[in-house]
Design a protein around this motif. Structure first.
Motif, short mmCIF file in Angstrom:
data_model
loop_
_atom_site.label_atom_id
_atom_site.label_comp_id
_atom_site.label_asym_id
_atom_site.label_seq_id
_atom_site.Cartn_x
_atom_site.Cartn_y
_atom_site.Cartn_z
N ASN A 95 16.37 60.58 32.95
CA ASN A 95 16.97 59.73 31.93
C ASN A 95 15.99 58.75 31.30
OD1 ASN A 95 19.47 60.88 32.09
ND2 ASN A 95 20.20 59.50 33.70
N GLU A 96 15.11 58.12 32.14
CA GLU A 96 14.22 57.11 31.57
C GLU A 96 13.23 57.73 30.59
OE1 GLU A 96 12.55 58.08 35.73
OE2 GLU A 96 14.49 57.83 34.75
N ASP A 97 12.77 58.96 30.87
CA ASP A 97 11.86 59.64 29.95
C ASP A 97 12.56 59.99 28.65
OD1 ASP A 97 9.55 59.55 31.37
OD2 ASP A 97 9.83 61.47 32.36
N ALA A 98 13.75 60.56 28.76
CA ALA A 98 14.50 60.97 27.57
C ALA A 98 14.82 59.76 26.69
CB ALA A 98 15.78 61.69 27.97
N ASN A 99 15.26 58.68 27.30
CA ASN A 99 15.59 57.48 26.52
C ASN A 99 14.36 56.88 25.85
OD1 ASN A 99 18.29 57.62 27.19
ND2 ASN A 99 18.06 56.35 29.03
N TYR A 100 13.23 56.89 26.56
CA TYR A 100 11.99 56.35 26.01
C TYR A 100 11.56 57.15 24.79
CZ TYR A 100 6.94 55.59 25.63
OH TYR A 100 5.68 55.34 25.15
N ILE A 101 11.61 58.49 24.90
CA ILE A 101 11.19 59.35 23.80
C ILE A 101 12.13 59.22 22.60
CG2 ILE A 101 10.96 61.79 23.12
CD1 ILE A 101 9.86 62.25 25.97
N LYS A 102 13.42 59.17 22.86
CA LYS A 102 14.39 59.01 21.78
C LYS A 102 14.16 57.70 21.02
CE LYS A 102 17.95 59.77 24.41
NZ LYS A 102 19.36 59.87 24.88
N GLU A 103 13.84 56.65 21.79
CA GLU A 103 13.62 55.36 21.15
C GLU A 103 12.33 55.38 20.32
OE1 GLU A 103 12.85 50.69 22.44
OE2 GLU A 103 13.55 52.14 23.92
#
Length: 545
Positions: A95-103
Protein backbone atom coordinates in the motif's frame (compact mmCIF):
# COMPACT_ATOMS: atom_id res chain seq x y z
CA UNK A 1 2.50 -28.57 -19.15
CA UNK A 2 5.45 -30.23 -17.38
CA UNK A 3 7.49 -27.01 -17.57
CA UNK A 4 4.62 -25.09 -15.99
CA UNK A 5 4.31 -27.56 -13.11
CA UNK A 6 8.09 -27.55 -12.59
CA UNK A 7 8.10 -23.75 -12.46
CA UNK A 8 5.34 -23.75 -9.83
CA UNK A 9 7.18 -26.34 -7.78
CA UNK A 10 10.44 -24.41 -7.84
CA UNK A 11 8.63 -21.21 -6.94
CA UNK A 12 6.85 -22.79 -3.97
CA UNK A 13 10.06 -24.46 -2.80
CA UNK A 14 12.00 -21.23 -2.98
CA UNK A 15 9.34 -19.31 -1.06
CA UNK A 16 9.23 -21.99 1.62
CA UNK A 17 13.01 -22.11 1.99
CA UNK A 18 13.26 -18.33 2.22
CA UNK A 19 10.53 -17.80 4.75
CA UNK A 20 7.93 -20.36 5.70
CA UNK A 21 6.36 -17.96 8.14
CA UNK A 22 6.00 -15.31 5.45
CA UNK A 23 4.04 -17.65 3.21
CA UNK A 24 1.44 -18.23 5.89
CA UNK A 25 1.62 -14.78 7.44
CA UNK A 26 -1.58 -12.89 7.99
CA UNK A 27 0.22 -9.84 6.67
CA UNK A 28 -0.28 -10.08 2.88
CA UNK A 29 2.48 -7.54 2.23
CA UNK A 30 5.05 -9.96 3.67
CA UNK A 31 3.96 -12.64 1.20
CA UNK A 32 4.12 -10.22 -1.72
CA UNK A 33 7.53 -8.96 -0.61
CA UNK A 34 8.80 -12.54 -0.68
CA UNK A 35 7.29 -13.27 -4.08
CA UNK A 36 8.80 -10.22 -5.72
CA UNK A 37 12.32 -11.51 -5.02
CA UNK A 38 11.62 -14.52 -7.25
CA UNK A 39 9.81 -12.95 -10.14
CA UNK A 40 12.50 -11.61 -12.47
CA UNK A 41 16.03 -12.32 -13.60
CA UNK A 42 18.87 -10.70 -11.63
CA UNK A 43 19.63 -8.46 -14.64
CA UNK A 44 16.84 -6.11 -13.64
CA UNK A 45 17.64 -4.06 -10.60
CA UNK A 46 14.86 -3.40 -8.10
CA UNK A 47 14.34 0.34 -7.70
CA UNK A 48 14.27 1.52 -4.08
CA UNK A 49 12.77 4.94 -4.85
CA UNK A 50 11.39 6.81 -7.83
CA UNK A 51 14.62 8.77 -8.18
CA UNK A 52 17.67 8.27 -10.40
CA UNK A 53 20.80 10.27 -11.23
CA UNK A 54 20.75 8.94 -14.83
CA UNK A 55 17.89 8.53 -17.35
CA UNK A 56 15.95 5.46 -16.24
CA UNK A 57 12.77 3.67 -17.19
CA UNK A 58 11.14 2.16 -14.10
CA UNK A 59 8.75 -0.70 -14.79
CA UNK A 60 5.89 -0.86 -12.26
CA UNK A 61 4.46 -4.27 -11.42
CA UNK A 62 2.34 -6.06 -8.86
CA UNK A 63 1.22 -9.62 -8.17
CA UNK A 64 -0.80 -9.74 -11.41
CA UNK A 65 2.30 -9.14 -13.55
CA UNK A 66 4.26 -12.28 -12.63
CA UNK A 67 3.67 -14.13 -15.90
CA UNK A 68 3.85 -11.32 -18.44
CA UNK A 69 6.16 -8.58 -17.21
CA UNK A 70 9.38 -10.46 -17.87
CA UNK A 71 8.94 -10.57 -21.67
CA UNK A 72 8.14 -6.84 -21.80
CA UNK A 73 11.25 -5.99 -19.78
CA UNK A 74 13.41 -8.19 -21.99
CA UNK A 75 12.19 -6.45 -25.12
CA UNK A 76 12.93 -3.01 -23.69
CA UNK A 77 16.19 -3.99 -21.99
CA UNK A 78 17.71 -5.40 -25.19
CA UNK A 79 18.02 -1.96 -26.79
CA UNK A 80 17.61 0.59 -23.99
CA UNK A 81 21.35 1.22 -23.58
CA UNK A 82 21.67 2.28 -27.24
CA UNK A 83 19.19 5.11 -26.52
CA UNK A 84 20.99 6.27 -23.38
CA UNK A 85 18.76 4.99 -20.59
CA UNK A 86 18.62 2.02 -18.23
CA UNK A 87 15.81 -0.26 -17.04
CA UNK A 88 14.74 -0.86 -13.45
CA UNK A 89 11.63 -2.37 -11.91
CA UNK A 90 9.57 -1.51 -8.87
CA UNK A 91 7.11 -3.74 -7.08
CA UNK A 92 4.03 -1.82 -5.91
CA UNK A 93 1.99 -4.58 -4.31
CA UNK A 94 2.30 -2.84 -0.96
CA UNK A 95 0.00 0.00 0.00
CA UNK A 96 2.71 2.53 0.90
CA UNK A 97 4.42 2.09 -2.47
CA UNK A 98 1.19 2.34 -4.45
CA UNK A 99 0.05 5.44 -2.57
CA UNK A 100 3.45 7.11 -2.97
CA UNK A 101 3.49 6.50 -6.74
CA UNK A 102 -0.11 7.65 -7.19
CA UNK A 103 0.67 10.85 -5.32
CA UNK A 104 3.89 11.54 -7.27
CA UNK A 105 2.23 10.92 -10.66
CA UNK A 106 -1.24 12.31 -9.82
CA UNK A 107 -2.92 8.98 -10.60
CA UNK A 108 -6.24 7.65 -9.37
CA UNK A 109 -6.75 4.04 -8.28
CA UNK A 110 -8.53 3.35 -11.57
CA UNK A 111 -5.70 4.78 -13.67
CA UNK A 112 -3.01 2.85 -11.82
CA UNK A 113 -5.01 -0.37 -12.21
CA UNK A 114 -5.42 0.26 -15.97
CA UNK A 115 -1.71 0.95 -16.40
CA UNK A 116 -0.74 -2.22 -14.58
CA UNK A 117 -2.89 -4.30 -16.94
CA UNK A 118 -1.87 -2.62 -20.18
CA UNK A 119 1.31 -1.37 -21.87
CA UNK A 120 1.59 1.78 -19.77
CA UNK A 121 2.93 0.51 -16.45
CA UNK A 122 6.29 2.30 -16.44
CA UNK A 123 7.60 5.80 -15.71
CA UNK A 124 10.60 7.83 -16.84
CA UNK A 125 12.84 9.03 -14.01
CA UNK A 126 15.82 11.39 -14.18
CA UNK A 127 16.84 13.53 -11.20
CA UNK A 128 13.79 15.63 -10.39
CA UNK A 129 11.94 14.62 -13.58
CA UNK A 130 9.18 12.04 -13.28
CA UNK A 131 6.85 11.34 -16.24
CA UNK A 132 4.18 8.75 -17.09
CA UNK A 133 3.57 7.69 -20.73
CA UNK A 134 0.32 8.09 -22.71
CA UNK A 135 -2.11 5.25 -22.00
CA UNK A 136 -1.78 2.31 -24.38
CA UNK A 137 1.65 3.24 -25.77
CA UNK A 138 3.17 0.45 -27.87
CA UNK A 139 6.49 -1.08 -26.82
CA UNK A 140 8.20 -0.09 -30.14
CA UNK A 141 7.28 3.56 -29.42
CA UNK A 142 8.83 3.67 -25.95
CA UNK A 143 12.19 4.92 -27.26
CA UNK A 144 10.50 7.88 -29.00
CA UNK A 145 8.67 8.74 -25.79
CA UNK A 146 11.84 8.46 -23.66
CA UNK A 147 13.61 10.81 -26.10
CA UNK A 148 10.74 13.29 -25.66
CA UNK A 149 11.04 13.02 -21.87
CA UNK A 150 14.71 14.02 -22.10
CA UNK A 151 14.31 16.65 -24.83
CA UNK A 152 10.67 17.53 -25.60
CA UNK A 153 11.72 20.54 -27.72
CA UNK A 154 14.46 20.10 -30.34
CA UNK A 155 16.72 23.04 -31.12
CA UNK A 156 17.59 23.38 -34.82
CA UNK A 157 19.61 25.62 -37.07
CA UNK A 158 18.36 26.85 -40.45
CA UNK A 159 20.06 24.08 -42.44
CA UNK A 160 18.81 21.34 -40.13
CA UNK A 161 15.24 22.63 -40.11
CA UNK A 162 14.71 22.97 -43.86
CA UNK A 163 16.14 19.52 -44.56
CA UNK A 164 14.17 17.93 -41.71
CA UNK A 165 10.84 19.56 -42.59
CA UNK A 166 11.20 18.53 -46.24
CA UNK A 167 11.62 14.88 -45.22
CA UNK A 168 9.07 14.81 -42.40
CA UNK A 169 6.15 16.72 -43.91
CA UNK A 170 5.55 14.32 -46.79
CA UNK A 171 1.74 14.26 -46.97
CA UNK A 172 -1.37 16.21 -45.98
CA UNK A 173 -1.60 14.59 -42.52
CA UNK A 174 1.98 15.37 -41.36
CA UNK A 175 2.81 18.47 -39.34
CA UNK A 176 5.47 20.07 -37.11
CA UNK A 177 5.07 22.42 -34.16
CA UNK A 178 7.42 25.42 -33.76
CA UNK A 179 7.91 27.31 -30.49
CA UNK A 180 9.46 30.72 -29.85
CA UNK A 181 10.02 32.75 -26.68
CA UNK A 182 7.68 30.78 -24.42
CA UNK A 183 7.03 31.95 -20.88
CA UNK A 184 7.53 29.38 -18.12
CA UNK A 185 3.83 28.43 -17.76
CA UNK A 186 3.37 28.00 -21.50
CA UNK A 187 6.61 26.02 -21.77
CA UNK A 188 5.41 23.50 -19.15
CA UNK A 189 2.17 22.95 -21.09
CA UNK A 190 3.99 22.56 -24.43
CA UNK A 191 6.56 20.13 -22.98
CA UNK A 192 3.81 18.01 -21.44
CA UNK A 193 1.93 17.96 -24.74
CA UNK A 194 5.12 17.08 -26.61
CA UNK A 195 5.53 13.95 -24.47
CA UNK A 196 1.87 13.14 -25.01
CA UNK A 197 2.31 13.55 -28.80
CA UNK A 198 5.62 11.69 -28.82
CA UNK A 199 5.59 11.15 -32.60
CA UNK A 200 5.18 14.85 -33.43
CA UNK A 201 8.37 17.01 -33.58
CA UNK A 202 8.37 20.16 -31.44
CA UNK A 203 11.11 22.48 -32.71
CA UNK A 204 12.76 25.71 -31.53
CA UNK A 205 14.58 27.60 -34.29
CA UNK A 206 17.48 29.98 -34.02
CA UNK A 207 16.39 33.64 -34.02
CA UNK A 208 17.60 34.34 -37.56
CA UNK A 209 15.56 31.47 -39.08
CA UNK A 210 12.48 32.32 -37.01
CA UNK A 211 12.62 35.96 -38.16
CA UNK A 212 13.15 34.87 -41.77
CA UNK A 213 10.00 32.70 -41.60
CA UNK A 214 8.13 35.47 -39.71
CA UNK A 215 7.41 33.11 -36.81
CA UNK A 216 5.59 34.88 -33.98
CA UNK A 217 6.26 34.39 -30.29
CA UNK A 218 4.35 31.40 -28.92
CA UNK A 219 3.32 28.23 -30.75
CA UNK A 220 2.89 27.66 -34.50
CA UNK A 221 1.76 24.63 -36.50
CA UNK A 222 3.59 24.04 -39.79
CA UNK A 223 1.86 21.88 -42.38
CA UNK A 224 1.32 21.81 -46.17
CA UNK A 225 -1.23 23.71 -48.17
CA UNK A 226 -3.81 21.11 -49.20
CA UNK A 227 -6.76 20.94 -51.56
CA UNK A 228 -8.50 18.85 -48.86
CA UNK A 229 -8.50 22.01 -46.78
CA UNK A 230 -9.79 24.21 -49.60
CA UNK A 231 -6.39 25.40 -50.89
CA UNK A 232 -6.95 25.31 -54.65
CA UNK A 233 -4.49 28.04 -55.67
CA UNK A 234 -1.87 26.15 -57.69
CA UNK A 235 0.80 28.65 -56.53
CA UNK A 236 0.37 27.44 -52.93
CA UNK A 237 0.55 23.70 -53.56
CA UNK A 238 3.85 22.25 -52.43
CA UNK A 239 4.43 25.08 -49.94
CA UNK A 240 4.04 25.06 -46.14
CA UNK A 241 1.54 27.13 -44.19
CA UNK A 242 2.04 28.49 -40.64
CA UNK A 243 -0.92 28.54 -38.23
CA UNK A 244 -0.26 30.54 -35.07
CA UNK A 245 -1.94 29.92 -31.70
CA UNK A 246 -3.48 33.28 -30.86
CA UNK A 247 -5.10 32.35 -27.54
CA UNK A 248 -2.91 33.64 -24.70
CA UNK A 249 -4.66 31.52 -22.05
CA UNK A 250 -2.90 28.27 -22.98
CA UNK A 251 -3.62 25.09 -21.04
CA UNK A 252 -3.37 21.41 -21.97
CA UNK A 253 -7.05 21.04 -22.89
CA UNK A 254 -7.45 24.06 -25.16
CA UNK A 255 -4.03 23.45 -26.71
CA UNK A 256 -5.00 19.85 -27.52
CA UNK A 257 -8.30 21.05 -29.02
CA UNK A 258 -6.47 23.66 -31.14
CA UNK A 259 -3.94 21.14 -32.47
CA UNK A 260 -6.68 18.65 -33.40
CA UNK A 261 -8.60 21.38 -35.22
CA UNK A 262 -5.67 22.85 -37.16
CA UNK A 263 -3.05 20.12 -37.65
CA UNK A 264 -4.75 18.23 -40.48
CA UNK A 265 -7.06 19.17 -43.40
CA UNK A 266 -10.81 19.46 -42.88
CA UNK A 267 -11.42 16.46 -45.14
CA UNK A 268 -9.72 13.23 -44.07
CA UNK A 269 -7.85 11.56 -46.95
CA UNK A 270 -7.28 7.89 -46.08
CA UNK A 271 -5.04 6.47 -48.78
CA UNK A 272 -3.07 3.88 -46.78
CA UNK A 273 -3.72 1.24 -44.14
CA UNK A 274 -1.55 3.17 -41.67
CA UNK A 275 -4.10 6.00 -41.68
CA UNK A 276 -7.11 3.83 -40.75
CA UNK A 277 -6.45 3.95 -37.00
CA UNK A 278 -5.99 7.77 -36.88
CA UNK A 279 -9.13 8.08 -38.99
CA UNK A 280 -11.18 6.09 -36.48
CA UNK A 281 -9.65 8.15 -33.69
CA UNK A 282 -11.18 11.24 -35.30
CA UNK A 283 -14.56 9.51 -35.53
CA UNK A 284 -14.75 7.91 -32.08
CA UNK A 285 -13.29 10.91 -30.27
CA UNK A 286 -15.57 13.19 -32.23
CA UNK A 287 -18.98 12.94 -33.87
CA UNK A 288 -19.37 9.12 -34.07
CA UNK A 289 -20.73 9.73 -37.56
CA UNK A 290 -18.83 9.64 -40.84
CA UNK A 291 -19.40 10.06 -44.55
CA UNK A 292 -17.24 7.81 -46.70
CA UNK A 293 -16.58 9.08 -50.23
CA UNK A 294 -15.28 6.27 -52.48
CA UNK A 295 -13.23 7.77 -55.29
CA UNK A 296 -11.15 4.98 -56.83
CA UNK A 297 -10.77 5.37 -60.61
CA UNK A 298 -11.33 9.14 -60.35
CA UNK A 299 -8.63 11.48 -61.59
CA UNK A 300 -7.61 13.57 -58.52
CA UNK A 301 -6.31 16.34 -60.79
CA UNK A 302 -9.50 16.73 -62.81
CA UNK A 303 -11.99 19.59 -62.66
CA UNK A 304 -14.72 17.13 -61.68
CA UNK A 305 -12.69 16.03 -58.66
CA UNK A 306 -12.13 19.64 -57.58
CA UNK A 307 -15.86 20.44 -57.84
CA UNK A 308 -16.61 17.37 -55.70
CA UNK A 309 -14.09 18.53 -53.06
CA UNK A 310 -15.69 22.00 -52.92
CA UNK A 311 -19.11 20.44 -52.23
CA UNK A 312 -17.63 18.15 -49.57
CA UNK A 313 -15.80 21.04 -47.89
CA UNK A 314 -19.08 22.97 -47.59
CA UNK A 315 -20.72 19.88 -46.06
CA UNK A 316 -17.85 19.42 -43.60
CA UNK A 317 -18.02 23.09 -42.61
CA UNK A 318 -21.78 23.03 -42.06
CA UNK A 319 -21.80 19.79 -40.05
CA UNK A 320 -18.53 20.33 -38.16
CA UNK A 321 -18.79 18.48 -34.86
CA UNK A 322 -21.62 16.27 -36.15
CA UNK A 323 -19.94 14.56 -39.11
CA UNK A 324 -16.47 13.65 -40.39
CA UNK A 325 -16.04 13.50 -44.18
CA UNK A 326 -13.53 10.84 -45.26
CA UNK A 327 -12.22 10.25 -48.79
CA UNK A 328 -11.27 6.64 -49.61
CA UNK A 329 -9.35 6.47 -52.92
CA UNK A 330 -8.33 2.82 -52.62
CA UNK A 331 -10.61 -0.20 -53.19
CA UNK A 332 -8.52 -2.42 -50.90
CA UNK A 333 -9.03 0.01 -48.02
CA UNK A 334 -12.78 0.21 -48.62
CA UNK A 335 -12.97 -3.60 -48.49
CA UNK A 336 -11.05 -3.64 -45.22
CA UNK A 337 -13.58 -1.16 -43.84
CA UNK A 338 -16.43 -3.43 -44.93
CA UNK A 339 -17.57 -1.24 -47.82
CA UNK A 340 -18.07 -2.55 -51.35
CA UNK A 341 -17.98 -0.44 -54.51
CA UNK A 342 -20.67 -0.78 -57.15
CA UNK A 343 -18.89 -2.32 -60.16
CA UNK A 344 -20.96 -0.36 -62.64
CA UNK A 345 -20.26 3.02 -60.99
CA UNK A 346 -16.61 2.12 -60.59
CA UNK A 347 -16.38 1.31 -64.30
CA UNK A 348 -17.84 4.72 -65.17
CA UNK A 349 -15.40 6.42 -62.76
CA UNK A 350 -18.18 7.75 -60.55
CA UNK A 351 -17.70 8.33 -56.81
CA UNK A 352 -19.97 6.73 -54.22
CA UNK A 353 -21.04 7.99 -50.80
CA UNK A 354 -21.97 6.15 -47.59
CA UNK A 355 -23.18 7.69 -44.34
CA UNK A 356 -22.17 5.62 -41.29
CA UNK A 357 -23.61 6.16 -37.83
CA UNK A 358 -21.20 4.52 -35.38
CA UNK A 359 -23.48 5.44 -32.48
CA UNK A 360 -26.25 3.13 -33.79
CA UNK A 361 -25.43 -0.57 -33.68
CA UNK A 362 -27.72 -2.98 -35.54
CA UNK A 363 -28.34 -6.45 -34.08
CA UNK A 364 -28.61 -9.70 -36.04
CA UNK A 365 -31.59 -11.23 -34.25
CA UNK A 366 -34.76 -10.21 -36.06
CA UNK A 367 -37.80 -9.36 -33.94
CA UNK A 368 -41.17 -8.89 -35.63
CA UNK A 369 -39.51 -8.17 -38.93
CA UNK A 370 -37.02 -5.67 -37.52
CA UNK A 371 -33.44 -5.83 -36.31
CA UNK A 372 -32.80 -4.25 -32.88
CA UNK A 373 -30.93 -0.92 -32.77
CA UNK A 374 -28.66 -0.07 -29.82
CA UNK A 375 -27.96 3.64 -29.29
CA UNK A 376 -24.57 4.09 -27.63
CA UNK A 377 -24.06 7.80 -28.33
CA UNK A 378 -24.08 8.56 -24.58
CA UNK A 379 -21.67 5.73 -23.76
CA UNK A 380 -18.96 5.39 -26.42
CA UNK A 381 -17.43 2.36 -24.69
CA UNK A 382 -20.62 0.46 -25.49
CA UNK A 383 -19.91 0.83 -29.22
CA UNK A 384 -16.60 -0.97 -28.78
CA UNK A 385 -18.24 -3.80 -26.85
CA UNK A 386 -20.86 -4.37 -29.56
CA UNK A 387 -18.70 -3.97 -32.66
CA UNK A 388 -18.05 -7.72 -33.08
CA UNK A 389 -21.65 -8.88 -32.69
CA UNK A 390 -23.53 -5.92 -34.24
CA UNK A 391 -23.44 -3.98 -37.51
CA UNK A 392 -22.95 -0.26 -38.01
CA UNK A 393 -25.94 1.67 -39.29
CA UNK A 394 -25.26 2.71 -42.88
CA UNK A 395 -27.01 4.79 -45.55
CA UNK A 396 -26.22 4.91 -49.28
CA UNK A 397 -26.25 8.07 -51.41
CA UNK A 398 -27.01 7.36 -55.08
CA UNK A 399 -27.50 10.83 -56.61
CA UNK A 400 -25.14 13.25 -58.31
CA UNK A 401 -22.65 14.72 -55.85
CA UNK A 402 -23.71 18.33 -55.40
CA UNK A 403 -23.91 20.35 -52.20
CA UNK A 404 -27.73 20.51 -52.32
CA UNK A 405 -28.22 16.76 -52.74
CA UNK A 406 -25.59 15.94 -50.12
CA UNK A 407 -27.10 18.40 -47.65
CA UNK A 408 -30.51 16.72 -47.98
CA UNK A 409 -28.89 13.28 -47.63
CA UNK A 410 -26.97 14.22 -44.47
CA UNK A 411 -29.97 15.97 -42.88
CA UNK A 412 -32.20 12.92 -43.38
CA UNK A 413 -29.43 10.55 -42.26
CA UNK A 414 -28.79 12.50 -39.04
CA UNK A 415 -32.50 12.45 -38.26
CA UNK A 416 -32.69 8.70 -38.92
CA UNK A 417 -35.19 9.22 -41.75
CA UNK A 418 -33.04 7.65 -44.47
CA UNK A 419 -33.55 3.97 -45.25
CA UNK A 420 -30.93 1.64 -43.78
CA UNK A 421 -28.54 0.31 -46.43
CA UNK A 422 -26.82 -3.08 -46.34
CA UNK A 423 -23.79 -3.99 -48.40
CA UNK A 424 -24.40 -7.40 -50.00
CA UNK A 425 -21.44 -8.63 -47.95
CA UNK A 426 -22.68 -7.39 -44.58
CA UNK A 427 -26.41 -8.11 -44.68
CA UNK A 428 -27.50 -9.56 -41.32
CA UNK A 429 -29.21 -12.94 -41.51
CA UNK A 430 -31.94 -13.47 -38.93
CA UNK A 431 -31.32 -17.23 -39.00
CA UNK A 432 -27.68 -16.87 -37.86
CA UNK A 433 -26.45 -15.77 -34.44
CA UNK A 434 -23.30 -13.60 -34.75
CA UNK A 435 -21.07 -14.29 -31.76
CA UNK A 436 -18.13 -12.56 -30.10
CA UNK A 437 -15.62 -13.77 -27.52
CA UNK A 438 -17.71 -12.45 -24.64
CA UNK A 439 -20.74 -14.65 -25.34
CA UNK A 440 -19.14 -17.74 -26.98
CA UNK A 441 -19.18 -19.87 -23.81
CA UNK A 442 -22.74 -18.91 -22.92
CA UNK A 443 -24.17 -19.29 -26.44
CA UNK A 444 -22.27 -22.43 -27.47
CA UNK A 445 -20.56 -24.34 -24.66
CA UNK A 446 -23.17 -23.83 -21.93
CA UNK A 447 -26.17 -23.78 -24.29
CA UNK A 448 -28.43 -26.82 -23.78
CA UNK A 449 -28.80 -27.76 -27.42
CA UNK A 450 -27.01 -28.45 -30.71
CA UNK A 451 -25.01 -25.59 -32.26
CA UNK A 452 -23.26 -25.38 -35.64
CA UNK A 453 -20.57 -22.68 -35.61
CA UNK A 454 -18.81 -21.16 -38.61
CA UNK A 455 -15.31 -19.85 -37.86
CA UNK A 456 -14.57 -17.22 -40.49
CA UNK A 457 -12.01 -14.56 -41.33
CA UNK A 458 -13.24 -11.07 -42.15
CA UNK A 459 -11.09 -10.87 -45.28
CA UNK A 460 -10.95 -14.59 -46.11
CA UNK A 461 -11.91 -15.08 -49.82
CA UNK A 462 -13.43 -18.53 -49.21
CA UNK A 463 -15.55 -17.19 -46.36
CA UNK A 464 -16.86 -14.37 -48.53
CA UNK A 465 -17.62 -16.71 -51.42
CA UNK A 466 -19.60 -19.15 -49.26
CA UNK A 467 -21.41 -16.55 -47.15
CA UNK A 468 -24.63 -16.24 -49.18
CA UNK A 469 -24.94 -20.04 -49.46
CA UNK A 470 -24.41 -20.42 -45.71
CA UNK A 471 -27.16 -17.85 -45.11
CA UNK A 472 -29.53 -19.76 -47.41
CA UNK A 473 -28.83 -23.01 -45.60
CA UNK A 474 -29.42 -21.36 -42.20
CA UNK A 475 -32.78 -19.98 -43.36
CA UNK A 476 -33.76 -23.44 -44.61
CA UNK A 477 -32.98 -25.00 -41.22
CA UNK A 478 -35.00 -22.28 -39.51
CA UNK A 479 -38.00 -22.67 -41.85
CA UNK A 480 -37.97 -26.46 -41.37
CA UNK A 481 -37.74 -25.92 -37.59
CA UNK A 482 -34.67 -28.13 -37.30
CA UNK A 483 -33.56 -28.08 -33.61
CA UNK A 484 -30.11 -26.55 -34.10
CA UNK A 485 -28.68 -23.07 -33.51
CA UNK A 486 -26.65 -21.68 -36.40
CA UNK A 487 -23.89 -19.29 -35.30
CA UNK A 488 -20.74 -17.66 -36.64
CA UNK A 489 -17.72 -15.97 -35.09
CA UNK A 490 -14.94 -13.89 -36.66
CA UNK A 491 -11.59 -15.27 -35.51
CA UNK A 492 -9.73 -12.14 -36.63
CA UNK A 493 -11.14 -10.20 -33.67
CA UNK A 494 -12.24 -12.85 -31.17
CA UNK A 495 -9.78 -14.92 -29.18
CA UNK A 496 -11.47 -17.64 -27.14
CA UNK A 497 -9.81 -20.87 -25.90
CA UNK A 498 -12.36 -23.09 -27.63
CA UNK A 499 -11.33 -21.91 -31.10
CA UNK A 500 -7.63 -21.08 -30.64
CA UNK A 501 -5.53 -22.54 -33.43
CA UNK A 502 -8.52 -22.90 -35.75
CA UNK A 503 -8.07 -19.70 -37.76
CA UNK A 504 -9.47 -20.40 -41.24
CA UNK A 505 -8.14 -19.72 -44.68
CA UNK A 506 -11.49 -20.99 -45.92
CA UNK A 507 -14.49 -21.27 -43.55
CA UNK A 508 -14.34 -23.98 -40.86
CA UNK A 509 -17.48 -25.49 -39.34
CA UNK A 510 -17.75 -27.18 -35.95
CA UNK A 511 -20.83 -29.02 -34.72
CA UNK A 512 -21.26 -28.75 -30.93
CA UNK A 513 -23.56 -31.58 -29.92
CA UNK A 514 -25.73 -31.35 -26.83
CA UNK A 515 -24.06 -33.09 -23.91
CA UNK A 516 -20.79 -33.48 -25.86
CA UNK A 517 -19.62 -29.88 -26.16
CA UNK A 518 -16.07 -30.78 -25.12
CA UNK A 519 -15.63 -32.80 -28.35
CA UNK A 520 -17.08 -30.81 -31.31
CA UNK A 521 -17.31 -32.52 -34.69
CA UNK A 522 -15.51 -30.82 -37.58
CA UNK A 523 -17.15 -30.68 -41.01
CA UNK A 524 -14.61 -31.92 -43.58
CA UNK A 525 -16.73 -31.99 -46.71
CA UNK A 526 -16.93 -29.64 -49.69
CA UNK A 527 -18.13 -26.09 -49.33
CA UNK A 528 -21.55 -27.01 -50.63
CA UNK A 529 -24.69 -25.88 -48.82
CA UNK A 530 -26.53 -29.17 -49.47
CA UNK A 531 -23.63 -31.29 -48.19
CA UNK A 532 -23.27 -29.09 -45.09
CA UNK A 533 -27.02 -29.29 -44.54
CA UNK A 534 -26.90 -33.12 -44.59
CA UNK A 535 -23.90 -33.09 -42.21
CA UNK A 536 -25.92 -31.08 -39.70
CA UNK A 537 -29.02 -33.29 -40.03
CA UNK A 538 -26.96 -36.46 -39.57
CA UNK A 539 -25.35 -35.22 -36.35
CA UNK A 540 -28.45 -33.86 -34.62
CA UNK A 541 -29.03 -35.09 -31.08
CA UNK A 542 -31.74 -37.72 -31.07
CA UNK A 543 -34.09 -36.94 -28.26
CA UNK A 544 -35.37 -39.93 -26.30
CA UNK A 545 -39.12 -40.41 -26.48
Amino acid sequence: MFASLLKRGLLLGAVTSLSTSALYSEDLSETLRTLKILQFHKDYQESKTLESSSPTLVYLYDIHEIDKADSKLTELFSKAHTFGYSIQKKFIGENEDANYIKEKLSMSNEELDLRLRHHSNFVFVHKEKLFKPPMGINIPDVDSWVAKCQSPIIKMTSTQYFGFSRRYINDDEAFIILVKNLNEDTKLVVEKYSRYKYKVPFIQLDDATADRLQIKDGVTIVRPFSKYDGDFDINDLGKLKHIHFENQDLNFENFDSWVKQNSTPKLTYCDSFDKIYPMFNKIYNGPLKAMYVLTSQMNPNSKKYEEMLKALLKIQEKYAGNLQVIILPNDEITKKLGVLRDKKLRMFRKPEVRFLDFSKMIGTEENQGKFPVIDCSDDKSKCGELVDSYYTRKNNFDKKITYEFLEQFVDESLKGEYAQYYETDTLPCSAIRKLCARDFTKEVIDYDGDVIVELYGKYCPGCRAFKSKFNEMAKRLKNEKVPVTVAKICVDYNMVPEISGKKPYTPIFWFYKKGQKEAPIEYKGKYDKEELYQFIRSNLTQEKV
